[in-house]
Design a protein around this motif. Structure first.
Motif, PDB file in Angstrom:
ATOM      1  N   VAL A  23     119.982  76.666   8.516  1.00  7.94           N
ATOM      2  CA  VAL A  23     119.053  76.064   7.549  1.00  7.94           C
ATOM      3  C   VAL A  23     118.471  77.072   6.569  1.00  7.94           C
TER       4      VAL A  23
ATOM      5  N   SER B 273     119.644  66.292   7.675  1.00  8.71           N
ATOM      6  CA  SER B 273     118.274  66.796   7.811  1.00  8.71           C
ATOM      7  C   SER B 273     117.267  65.656   7.789  1.00  8.71           C
TER       8      SER B 273
ATOM      9  N   TYR C  22     115.070  69.628  12.172  1.00 12.58           N
ATOM     10  CA  TYR C  22     115.106  70.420  10.936  1.00 12.58           C
ATOM     11  C   TYR C  22     113.815  71.229  10.769  1.00 12.58           C
TER      12      TYR C  22
END
Length: 664
Positions: free
Chosen positions: A311, A571, A578
């Motif tokens: 991420v 997400s 997330y």
């Protein structure tokens, strides 16, 4: 030239280069500074290779050389000396070669920086400190090198000292490493208490006789003394090699210039903990509890830090979390007694991770120091050398067959699968899942940076800091001084695993350095199934790690090449996960609130209650008030009249006589 002179020159050349380029920077100038430091490291590299050549030729064996005795206290000798065996030589060659590539690369990357000479002085000093660490033959010198690399890392992370985030990052690195180093120092103190010496050879020889000794800690519970020593030493390694929960400093250290990311946080400093545990294998082999602790910490780091990399949008931070994950793999290998596999992965990782960091730096140069991958794309046409070398580094990192990372990572995974140590099943699942995750974030980086449509545009502007996604000119390939180190690092990233796996893992290359009990020898068992580097690579297509790697490649290709909107969908469907990854499991927030703010509140409370309340209020001000109160009342007796004094004397005499009569 004698061996002793050669060994002295290897660390002293970088030290001399650092002193000249730092203290005489105005005299030598910018060009002189980089030539002096580059030649110093090149000399150390050539001398290290000459020591390796002597070992290959059988001219030298294990050399334990005392340079001088610094101090003798209560019969304990504190020495400076070198232990030269195959482990030391491997580390010397890796450190000096990667350092040389970084020095050359720095000429291009830091070309316009006003602190040019200072930077070269620091990286030369770092090379000296790291060499003193790996060449040490005693715990005192090890600790000197350990602390010296931490100090220079602090200076390099905060090199741009006018940048607020850099200052916060270097302070964070310094404080977190102090936590680990406290444990490390306790371990060294325990070694001195038990064995009465700090010399490696003497400690290792006496270790088997200390297996029955215990120490009482934590409310009367007894621990094995060797377990206590090993756990304390490993806590030091957790700080230096950024293992959870002492990992939080490494991603933030990306605030420093990119060359130090390659030098400190890929190839040398962060691997100091891995090297130290391997060097201490004669102690760790005597404690299964310590090894299980090492293995499980490494397993959590390998899996959890890799997930965070998925991420991240800063190109350097993706590579930083990759480093954390790969260090976890090395730590798992140490925990299952596959020390040689950990050192082998340390070596291969040094080359391809330095390549990836320097490749990221090349991209950053081309994009005017922009680091957000969301504003990159389509750079392969403009930066072909950087693109090709980035692919090579990525294939090595994910463990694609025939690339160096394949041989070292697969050896670790297979060694964990064979281990019977408590917790090895959990560790095996972690390193297996880590293969998929590594491929996912690695190809995500490649696709977002070099492929797809450009997410930047050229806008003519006089602004030296244009908004994200705007460039003053079309990106172009970096100069040769940047691309040549990339090419030179790409070569071992492809080849060195194929050439060295047999001698390092199965040929006994490290047998003079590493001790493994027969019951723990997972690499010995793995060696029965090894039929050459080529056969191992060809067999890979039948293994689970290969197909997990291909699954990661497929997922990344689908999302970031064909269906980019899927990233937002995933997400959005998994918001809790997330947020957890985006906040890095809230480690930073926890440390901030509990330790940082908690310490401040504790200090304020102690000041109000203890300092201002008890010490100032009761002892200092209270005693002053008491004296003032007593004096105010005694002062009433001092009238100045003779008859008052005579009356007081008579009363006093009556009291004295009355007391005497009563008592006697």
């Amino acid at each position: 030239m004698s061996l002793k002179t050669t060994l002295l020159l290897i660390p002293l050349l970088p030290l001399l280069g650092s002193l000249i380029s730092g203290l005489a920077r105005n005299q030598v100038g910018r060009v002189g500074a980089h030539w002096i430091t580059i030649l110093a490291v090149a000399g150390s590299c050539l001398l290290s290779l000459s020591v390796l050549q002597m070992q290959l030729a059988g001219e030298i064996g294990v050399e334990n050389i005392s340079i001088y005795t610094w101090m003798i206290a209560d019969g304990i000798r504190f020495q400076v000396g070198f232990l030269i065996d195959h482990l030391t030589t491997l580390m010397m060659c890796v450190v000096t070669f990667v350092s040389l590539m970084v020095h050359i690369y720095t000429v291009g990357y830091m070309h316009d920086d006003p602190g040019y000479q200072r930077f070269f002085s620091y990286i030369n000093l770092f090379t000296f400190a790291m060499l003193m660490l790996v060449m040490a033959n005693n715990f005192m010198q090890l600790f000197f090198g350990w602390e010296a690399v931490g100090l220079v890392s602090y200076l390099l992370i905060g090199f741009w000292f006018k940048k607020e985030s850099a200052i916060r990052a270097n302070l964070k690195a310094f404080l977190v490493n102090r936590v680990g180093d406290f444990g490390f120092l306790l371990g060294i103190a325990a070694v001195l208490m038990v064995f009465g010496t700090l010399d490696y050879a003497e400690v290792f020889a006496a270790a088997p006789q200390a297996t029955g000794e215990t120490i009482t800690i934590f409310g009367g519970s007894e621990w094995s003394m060797l377990t206590f020593i090993c756990v304390c030493l490993f806590i030091g390694a957790m700080g230096k090699s950024a293992q959870a929960p002492l990992h939080v400093w490494l991603p933030d250290s990306m605030e420093g210039p990119t060359p130090i990311s390659a030098l400190i946080h890929a190839a040398t400093m962060v691997t100091a903990g891995i090297f130290m545990v391997a060097r201490m294998s004669p102690l760790f082999e005597l404690s299964d509890a310590a090894l299980s602790f090492v293995m499980l910490i490494g397993a959590f780091t390998a899996l959890a830090m890799g997930l965070i990399g998925i991420v991240q949008n800063d190109i350097k931070r993706v590579v930083a979390y990759s480093t954390l994950s790969q260090l976890g793999y090395m730590t798992v290998a140490l925990g299952v007694s596959a020390y040689s596999a950990a050192i082998f992965h340390l070596m291969t990782h040094a080359f391809f991770k330095a390549l990836l960091f320097l490749g990221a730096g090349s991209v950053i140069i081309a994009l005017h120091h922009a680091q957000d991958m969301r504003h990159m794309g389509a750079l392969r046409k403009h930066m072909p050398i950087t693109w090709i070398t980035a692919w090579i580094g990525t294939l090595a990192l994910i463990g694609f067959p025939f690339f160096s990372g394949f041989y070292s990572k697969d050896a670790i995974i297979e060694a964990v699968a064979l281990s019977q140590r408590w917790g090895s099943g959990v560790a095996y699942m972690a390193v297996l899942l880590g293969v998929l995750i590594t491929a996912l974030y690695s190809f995500r980086l490649l696709y977002l940076t070099f492929h797809g449509a450009p997410r930047w545009k050229v806008v003519e502007s006089e602004d030296h800091h244009p908004p994200p996604g705007q460039l003053a000119h079309v990106p172009k390939e970096s100069p040769l001084v940047v691309t040549v180190p990339l090419i030179l690092l790409a070569i071992p990233s492809v080849l060195i695993g194929w050439f060295t796996i047999e001698p390092v893992l199965f040929g006994g290359w490290l047998d003079d350095s590493i001790v493994v009990l027969e019951s723990n020898d997972v690499l010995g068992e793995l060696g029965h199934h090894f039929h050459g580097a080529t056969a191992m690579a060809l067999h890979a297509v039948q293994t689970v790690p290969f197909w997990l790697m291909m699954a990661g490649f497929g997922i990344a290709t689908l999302i970031y090449q064909f269906r980019p909107q899927l990233a937002d969908v995933v997400s959005g469907r998994l918001p809790v996960l997330y947020r957890l990854l985006d906040h890095k499991y809230y480690f930073d927030e926890f440390y901030q609130k509990v330790f940082a703010q908690g310490s401040v509140r504790l200090g304020q409370g102690l000041w109000k209650r203890a300092d201002a309340g008890l010490i100032d209020g009761f002892f200092v001000n209270g005693s002053a008030r008491a004296v003032s109160w007593i004096a105010a009342r005694v002062r009433r007796w001092q009238t100045g009249y003779l008859y008052d004094y005579a009356f007081a004397m008579i009363i006093g005499l009556i009291v004295i006589l009355g007391t005497w009569v009563v008592l006697y």
